[in-house]
Enzyme design. Structure first.
Site, PDB file in Angstrom:
ATOM      1  N   CYS A  74       0.828  -1.212   0.000  1.00  0.00           N
ATOM      2  CA  CYS A  74       0.000   0.000   0.000  1.00  0.00           C
ATOM      3  C   CYS A  74       0.863   1.263   0.000  1.00  0.00           C
ATOM      4  CB  CYS A  74      -0.908  -0.039   1.220  1.00  0.00           C
ATOM      5  SG  CYS A  74      -1.766   1.493   1.586  1.00  0.00           S
ATOM      6  N   CYS A  77       0.111   3.724   2.865  1.00  0.00           N
ATOM      7  CA  CYS A  77       0.600   3.126   4.118  1.00  0.00           C
ATOM      8  C   CYS A  77       2.102   3.381   4.276  1.00  0.00           C
ATOM      9  CB  CYS A  77       0.340   1.617   4.141  1.00  0.00           C
ATOM     10  SG  CYS A  77      -1.407   1.158   4.027  1.00  0.00           S
TER      11      CYS A  77
END
Length: 162
Positions: A74, A77
């Site tokens: 991600c 993230c």
């Protein structure tokens, strides 16, 4: 006989690292400096045992915490990870920052209805957790830490000052 010896050595060289890797992955949880990566067992012990306490939220921790539900692939993230590390260092002893990999801990992600990442769970020592989704800026984390997670500590400090 020599062939057997070489096959045995080759097999041991393949199996030994795999066994070490399996032991590493079976650890309860792992600390990366001040950010702690949790699995289900660590979550049940340190955060909330939802299998035992089915009726009400009971926080098992001693300090307020932030839980980052993330995945290695991600992008947002990855962008937030260094910010959380800085905040964990800055507020060490006041809050704890945990990370939960949603790809490895699907049951935990499902238990909290995590459908997009990153998702953050802000857990005060007492009271109900709050959540937020998306790559929050540092200022947003600081505001939540000061106004929500550490509010109890600030109230206590004001009471003792009077």
């Amino acid at each position: 006989m020599k062939i057997f010896k070489y096959i045995l050595i080759f097999t041991v060289m393949l199996i030994l690292p795999a066994g070490i890797l399996a032991q590493t992955e079976n650890k309860k949880d792992t600390a990366t400096d001040t950010v702690i990566v949790l699995n289900k067992a660590g979550f049940l012990e340190k955060i909330y045992n939802y299998e035992k306490n089915t009726e009400a939220w009971v926080y098992e921790g001693n300090l307020p915490c932030i839980i980052d539900f993330y995945a290695d692939w991600c992008g947002p993230c990855k962008k937030v990870a260094p910010v959380l590390k800085e905040l964990a260092d800055e507020y060490k002893g006041q809050i704890i920052v945990y990370k939960i990999d949603v790809d490895k801990e699907k049951e935990l992600a499902g238990a909290f209805g995590i459908s997009s990442i990153p998702t953050f769970l802000f857990i005060p020592k007492k009271g109900t957790p709050q959540s937020a989704m998306g790559a929050l800026p540092r200022e947003s984390f600081v505001k939540v830490i000061k106004e929500f997670l550490l509010k109890e500590n600030e109230d206590t400090a004001q009471t003792t000052d009077k």
